[in-house]
Every structure is written in structure tokens, then in C-alpha cells.
Write a protein that holds these residues in place. Structure first.
Motif, short mmCIF file in Angstrom:
data_model
loop_
_atom_site.label_atom_id
_atom_site.label_comp_id
_atom_site.label_asym_id
_atom_site.label_seq_id
_atom_site.Cartn_x
_atom_site.Cartn_y
_atom_site.Cartn_z
N SER A 1 -7.24 -0.46 -5.71
CA SER A 1 -8.04 0.37 -4.81
C SER A 1 -7.36 1.70 -4.52
N PHE A 2 -8.15 2.76 -4.47
CA PHE A 2 -7.68 4.07 -4.04
C PHE A 2 -8.66 4.54 -2.97
N ILE B 1 0.83 -1.20 0.00
CA ILE B 1 0.00 0.00 0.00
C ILE B 1 0.87 1.25 0.00
N LEU B 2 0.54 2.18 -0.88
CA LEU B 2 1.18 3.49 -0.90
C LEU B 2 0.33 4.44 -0.07
N ILE B 3 0.96 5.10 0.91
CA ILE B 3 0.22 5.97 1.83
C ILE B 3 0.76 7.39 1.76
N THR B 4 -0.14 8.36 1.59
CA THR B 4 0.23 9.76 1.75
C THR B 4 -0.23 10.19 3.14
N GLY B 5 0.53 11.07 3.77
CA GLY B 5 0.19 11.47 5.14
C GLY B 5 0.50 10.38 6.14
N ALA B 6 1.47 9.54 5.83
CA ALA B 6 1.78 8.37 6.66
C ALA B 6 2.36 8.74 8.02
N LEU C 1 -1.22 11.63 12.39
CA LEU C 1 -1.87 10.87 13.46
C LEU C 1 -2.54 9.59 12.93
N ILE C 2 -3.39 9.74 11.93
CA ILE C 2 -4.10 8.59 11.37
C ILE C 2 -3.16 7.72 10.57
N GLY C 3 -2.26 8.35 9.82
CA GLY C 3 -1.32 7.60 9.00
C GLY C 3 -0.44 6.67 9.81
N ILE D 1 -3.68 4.73 -0.18
CA ILE D 1 -4.46 5.38 0.87
C ILE D 1 -3.99 6.83 0.96
N ASN D 2 -4.90 7.75 0.71
CA ASN D 2 -4.56 9.17 0.71
C ASN D 2 -5.09 9.87 1.96
N LEU D 3 -4.16 10.41 2.77
CA LEU D 3 -4.52 11.11 4.00
C LEU D 3 -3.97 12.53 4.03
N ALA D 4 -3.28 12.94 2.98
CA ALA D 4 -2.55 14.21 3.00
C ALA D 4 -3.49 15.41 3.01
N GLY D 5 -3.08 16.43 3.76
CA GLY D 5 -3.84 17.68 3.82
C GLY D 5 -3.44 18.48 5.04
N ALA D 6 -3.34 19.78 4.91
CA ALA D 6 -2.96 20.65 6.03
C ALA D 6 -4.02 20.59 7.12
N SER D 7 -3.59 20.68 8.35
CA SER D 7 -4.49 20.63 9.50
C SER D 7 -5.53 21.75 9.45
N ILE D 8 -6.76 21.43 9.85
CA ILE D 8 -7.80 22.46 9.94
C ILE D 8 -7.84 23.06 11.35
#
Length: 319
Positions: free
Chosen positions: A111-112, A3-8, A11-13, A67-74
Motif C-alpha cells: 500500500s502507498f 510503515i515508512l512515513i514521510t513528514g513523520a 502535525l499529522i505525522g 504513508i506520504n505526508l511531505a510538503g511545505a506548509s501552505i
């Protein structure tokens, strides 16, 4: 499986990586920090820069899912400039992955699975939302999630299952949502926000990570809510946390105007109400380990609940 993970490293990654490695699932991850690149057995990093669409195509080698988790904190003040970062970090991430995927000659990806957020659902004290809801919350967060999901949908041109996990309030002993709750409660100044009736659709971080991996293993497709089966009100959540920490709640509820002065527009996060259903993912066969808030918080604060009469000064802060 690989699995390739962004945002690894988020916290969730980190929890998804931990669960993958424990199941002998190899992990590739993308990072914008070259100092975080490591190459170990079943765990290898690759550089990318979503702002310029730069990506090391070797990250896709042998990968069967993304699995994509990347994104600046809100959870930072929503200034005009930071709002742009929140949106662009999510949109540019998807565009860079799209660009990279279009460059590789052969695909083994089936899967994405991308993070999204329940903030897309309109604020309501009465409605119970499922994934069929089409209305979008009239807020900055609603706009961000709608744009995010629209960009994710652009990946439908590829031949893989596309999944969006709308994440709720994530509970963890390593950071995240509990930060705002635990600190004042520890200092005996904890209180519910506003009237306290706003719904909090929460999820234990372990269950959330399991949902992402479950989505890959079971070839799911479409939108799923990443929330536990039993949402609770903000007042109830604050009360439960205080009970776990053996702290009284002696102050009146915190007025919304006070938090607006302190946090600005970002204070919306504390007062928004989304009561969200987990039925769809359960119908796929997913079983939650933490279905109620008491069990979830008991696990999170297990080190502190062993003896509530002891000194808490050596207990790890949940920040």
C-alpha cells in the motif's frame, strides 16, 4: 507490519506515528535533517533529499506500506518564490520515492497512501462534493493539488494499492488550523471571516490519522476524502470555538479585503468554501470518533472546559 512515513515529524505525522506505535506497528521515517535521525525499537529514521532525489534505500527494508505526508506548509505568505517551494516540495517528494522504489530489487510494499487536499474542489457555497468530482478549483491551491495528484498517479506502475486522502481542515490541540482562530478569540477580538457562510470541511486529527492507518490495513485503493461527516460554516465554527473558550464574539465579521491586505493571496484559505462528503470512507467501514464539531472541540479544549471560571493564563497555547 512496518510503515515508512514521510513528514513523520509534522502535525499529522506525529499523530500517525503515535497511533502506529501504540498498535505495535513498526515505523521507518524519512527526514532531510540528519540531526533528527534516531534508531529505537520500532522507530528508525533515514536521510533523504527530495531536491536531489537522494534517498537511503535501507528505508524500504521490510516495509509493507508507505504513508506520504511531505510538503511545505501552505500557511505562509504566497510569494512567487514560496509558491514554487509549495509545489516542488510535493512533486519532488513523489519523484524521489518513485526513484527509490525503482532501485530496490524486491518489494514487500502492498500500500502507498498519500496526503492530498480538498482544495482541489472548486469554491462553492452550494455544492456538496464527493470523490467523483472532476472539476478543479481555479486557484493556486487547486493547481498545486492537481499537479500533486497527477504525480502520485505516476506510482501506478508499481504493484501496490495507491490511495489519495484529500485532507480537510485539521483540528488539533498541537497546532494547525486552530492557530488562526484561537489567538484572536482569546484576545476578545474573534470574528467570522467575510460573510461567514463558507463551508469548512473539518476533521479531528485523531480520526485523520486513523483513516491513513485504516487505508493500509484494509488495502483500500483510490481517492478518499479525509473529512468528518458534518461540515459547518465558518461563522458556526468560530462561534463554537468561542463558546469552548468562554469568550464573547463582539466584533463584526472581518472583511475579505482586510485579510487580503494582511495576508496577500494566502487569505484565499480563509474564504474558500468546500462542502465535502465523507460517505465513501464510511462505506468502507470506517467509523468516526468525532462526527460533530462540538464533540471534537470539547476533546481538544478539554483542559479548558473543566472550569471556565478559572484563570486561563497557565493553559497551553494552541500554536
Amino acid at each position: 507490519m512496518k510503515i515508512l512515513i514521510t513528514g513523520a515529524t509534522g502535525l499529522i505525522g506525529q499523530e500517525i506515528v503515535r497511533q502506529c506505535l501504540s498498535q505495535k506497528i513498526a515505523v521507518h521515517y524519512l527526514t532531510t535533517n540528519k540531526k533528527k535521525l534516531v534508531s529505537e525499537l520500532n522507530y528508525k529514521g533515514f536521510y533523504w533529499n527530495p531536491e536531489t532525489k537522494e534517498i537511503d534505500l535501507a528505508c524500504f527494508d521490510g516495509v509493507t506500506a508507505i504513508i506520504n505526508l511531505a510538503g511545505a506548509s501552505i500557511s505562509k505568505r504566497w510569494t512567487k518564490s514560496y509558491k514554487k517551494i509549495v509545489l516542488s516540495s510535493r512533486v519532488n517528494t513523489i519523484r524521489t520515492l518513485h526513484h527509490g522504489l525503482s532501485k530496490i530489487s524486491s518489494q514487500t510494499i502492498t500500500s502507498f497512501v498519500s496526503a492530498s487536499a480538498i482544495g482541489i474542489y472548486p469554491h462553492s457555497l452550494a455544492k456538496f462534493y464527493d470523490e467523483s468530482e472532476t472539476k478543479v478549483d481555479d486557484s493556486f491551491l487547486g493547481d498545486v493539488v492537481e499537479s500533486w495528484e497527477n504525480e502520485i498517479d505516476s506510482l501506478n506502475v508499481f504493484n501496490f494499492n495507491l490511495v489519495k486522502i484529500r485532507i480537510g481542515l485539521v483540528l488539533s490541540n498541537d497546532g494547525g488550523a486552530l492557530v488562526e482562530m484561537v489567538k484572536p478569540i482569546r484576545m476578545y477580538v474573534g470574528a467570522a471571516f467575510g460573510h461567514g457562510k463558507q463551508w469548512q470541511s473539518w476533521i479531528h486529527i485523531s480520526d485523520l490519522a486513523r483513516i491513513f492507518i485504516f487505508s493500509v490495513k484494509h488495502s483500500l485503493h483510490g481517492v478518499y476524502n479525509g473529512v468528518a461527516p458534518n461540515p459547518i460554516t465558518n461563522a458556526k465554527l468560530i462561534k463554537e470555538v468561542a463558546s469552548m473558550l468562554n469568550r464573547p464574539l463582539i466584533l463584526p465579521n472581518i472583511p475579505q479585503i482586510a485579510m487580503q491586505i494582511v495576508l496577500g493571496e494566502m487569505s484565499y484559505l480563509l474564504f474558500a468554501s468546500q462542502r465535502v462528503s465523507s460517505k465513501k470512507i464510511e462505506e468502507e467501514g470506517f467509523v468516526f470518533q468525532y462526527q460533530n464539531i462540538t464533540r471534537a472541540l470539547n476533546e481538544i479544549f478539554s483542559n479548558e472546559t473543566k472550569d471556565k471560571t478559572t484563570d486561563h493564563s497557565d493553559i497551553k497555547e494552541y500554536v
